[in-house]
Design an enzyme around this catalytic site. Sequence first.
Site, PDB file in Angstrom:
ATOM      1  N   LYS A 170      59.909  81.858  52.745  1.00 46.42           N
ATOM      2  CA  LYS A 170      60.153  83.132  52.061  1.00 46.42           C
ATOM      3  C   LYS A 170      60.815  84.031  53.109  1.00 46.42           C
ATOM      4  CE  LYS A 170      59.323  87.023  51.384  1.00 46.42           C
ATOM      5  NZ  LYS A 170      60.293  88.145  51.593  1.00 46.42           N
ATOM      6  N   GLY A 203      58.313  90.553  49.542  1.00 42.66           N
ATOM      7  CA  GLY A 203      57.125  90.206  50.318  1.00 42.66           C
ATOM      8  C   GLY A 203      55.842  90.394  49.535  1.00 42.66           C
ATOM      9  N   GLU A 245      53.575  86.325  64.725  1.00 39.46           N
ATOM     10  CA  GLU A 245      54.427  86.886  65.770  1.00 39.46           C
ATOM     11  C   GLU A 245      54.732  88.310  65.324  1.00 39.46           C
ATOM     12  OE1 GLU A 245      56.909  88.315  67.724  1.00 39.46           O
ATOM     13  OE2 GLU A 245      58.475  86.904  67.092  1.00 39.46           O
ATOM     14  N   CYS A 279      61.708  92.299  68.644  1.00 42.85           N
ATOM     15  CA  CYS A 279      60.282  92.496  68.906  1.00 42.85           C
ATOM     16  C   CYS A 279      59.968  92.455  70.394  1.00 42.85           C
ATOM     17  CB  CYS A 279      59.455  91.475  68.137  1.00 42.85           C
ATOM     18  SG  CYS A 279      60.096  89.816  68.287  1.00 42.85           S
ATOM     19  N   GLU A 371      55.681 100.684  68.211  1.00 46.94           N
ATOM     20  CA  GLU A 371      56.959  99.985  68.135  1.00 46.94           C
ATOM     21  C   GLU A 371      57.914 100.801  67.258  1.00 46.94           C
ATOM     22  OE1 GLU A 371      57.367  96.148  65.913  1.00 46.94           O
ATOM     23  OE2 GLU A 371      58.157  95.458  67.828  1.00 46.94           O
TER      24      GLU A 371
END
Length: 463
Positions: A170, A203, A245, A279, A371
Site C-alpha cells: 500500500k 492510509g 521506520e 527521515c 521532526e
Amino acid sequence: MKAHDALYIDGEWRPAATTGTIPVINPADEQVIAHVPAGTAEDVDAAVRAARAALPGWAATPPADRAARIAALRDVLAARADEIAATVTAELGAPPKLAAAVHTGLPIAVAGSYAELAATHPFEEKVGNSTVLSEPVGVVAAITPWNYPLHQIVAKVAPALAAGCTTVLKPAEDTPLTAQLFAEAVHEAGLPAGVFNLVTGLGTVAGQALAEHPDVDLISFTGSTAVGRRIGALAGGAVKRVALELGGKSANVILPSADLARAVATGIANVMSNAGQTCSAWTRMLVPAERYEEAVALAAAAAAKYVPGERLGPLVNAAQRERVRGYIEKGVAEGARLVTGGPRAPLATGYYVSPTVFADVTPEMTIAQEEIFGPVVSILRYEDVEHALALANGTVYGLAGAVWGDEEEAVAFARRMETGQVDINGGRFNPLAPFGGYKQSGVGRELGAHGLAEYLQTKSLQF
Ligand code: NAP
Ligand code: MG
C-alpha cells in the site's frame, strides 16, 4: 501522466471493488496529473489471499532462482530508469538530477544487492548438534511513504522476496504512479502471480485494512510516528512481526577539530536535498560556542544556493507545506533567530518553502525537538564535548547523525550517540549498511543482510 485505473493483484491488473479514485498532483505546479483507484478492505483482502496462495510456491523456490527473478527485476528497473525518474519528478516534484541519481539509482542498487544476497545468504547453518533453518516469515504488508517513492518500496519488497515471502504493497496516496511502475517491472521480470500485489488507496482505508488483516504475518511500515505507534499496537495485539521506520531529528555534530566549512556545507546540503523530506536528515547542527557565528554565516551562504524551483524542489503537498511553515512560525515565536528563509511562500505556485536556517536554537524549543520534514536547519551552540553529547542524545529520536573532527575523537563520540547510523567526516551512504532507529525512530532494520533478516524466522532441527 500514464496511470492504471486498476490494482495489481495475483499477476494481473484488475478493477477495484468500488469506483472511488485518488487524484495525483504535481506539487511543482499544483496540477492534477492522473487518478488511481482508491482500494478498500475488499481489495486488500483479495490481495492478501493472492499473496497467501502464492506463498508455498515462492517459499519453496530455491534461493538461487529467487535471486535470478530479483536480478531480472533490477534489470527492468534499470532499463526503465528515465521513466521512473520522470514519474518521481512529476508526482513528488523532485528536481530531475536528484530524481535520476537518488530516487532511481539508489533503489536499483538496493534491488541488485538483494539479488546478490538471495544467492549468497546462508539460509541454513550448523550450531552444535542443530541445523538452523532461516525460513520466510510469510505474507508481508508493506506500507510506504512518499518521500522516496521507489526506494521505500524496494527497501521492503526486495528483501521480502529474497527471503521467500510474498507481499502486498500500500504505497503513499501522494506517489502511487511510481508504485504502479514498480508493479509493471515486477510483471515484466516474470515473478509468479501473487508474489507481489499492489493496492493503491488511502492510509485510513486500505492501509488500515492491510495492517489489521489477520492473514498478514509481518507489517513493515515507514512513515509518521503517530501512524507507526498505531500499527505497532495492532501488531502487538495480533502477535505478528512488525518493522517500523519512523521519524528523526538527527544531529550533525561539528567538533572543535573539524573542517568547519566542509562540515557546515555538507550539513546544509544533507538537509536541503529532497526539500528536507528525509527521515535521516541532519536537521540539528551542533557547533562549538567559539566558532558559532562563523558557522551561522557559512550555513546561511550554503542555504542560499538552494533556489526554490531550481535546486530546491517543492514539498509533496499543501498540507506538508502548511505544516512546515507552522514550524517556522513556531521557531520565530519561541525566540530562535531566523538567519535566512522564513514562512513566506517563495513562488506563486507550487508547494515551495524557502531554505530556512535558525540560529540561537535552544534544546527545549519545538524546532529542536520535533521532526519538521522540510528545508529547515536548527543551529545549536555547545560549550564542551559532554554538552554536545547531551544535546545530540536529547530528543526522543535516534535515526542517523554525523560527527566531524579528528577521526579518533569523532569515532569515540559516535560510539556514545543513541542513534542507528553515524557518518564520520562525510562518510558516504552505504546501501548495504543496516538502516533504522534507536529510541522512537523505530523498530527493526532495513537494507543489506540485516534488512533480509527482518523477513526470516528460524527453526532448529536437532540431530
Ligand atoms: P503517514 O500518514 O504516516 O504515511 C505513511 C504511510 O502510511 C502512507 O502510505 C499512508 O497512507 C499510510 N497510513 C496513513 N494512515 C494509516 C493508517 N491509519 N493505517 C495504515 N496506514 C496508514 O505520513 P504522512 O502523513 O504522509 O507524513 C506526516 C509526517 O510523517 C511527515 O511530516 C514526517 O514527519 C513523517 N514522515 C516520515 C517518513 C520517514 O521516512 N520516516 C516518511 C514520510 C513522512 P496515505 O498516504 O494515504 O496517508
Ligand atoms: Mg497521511
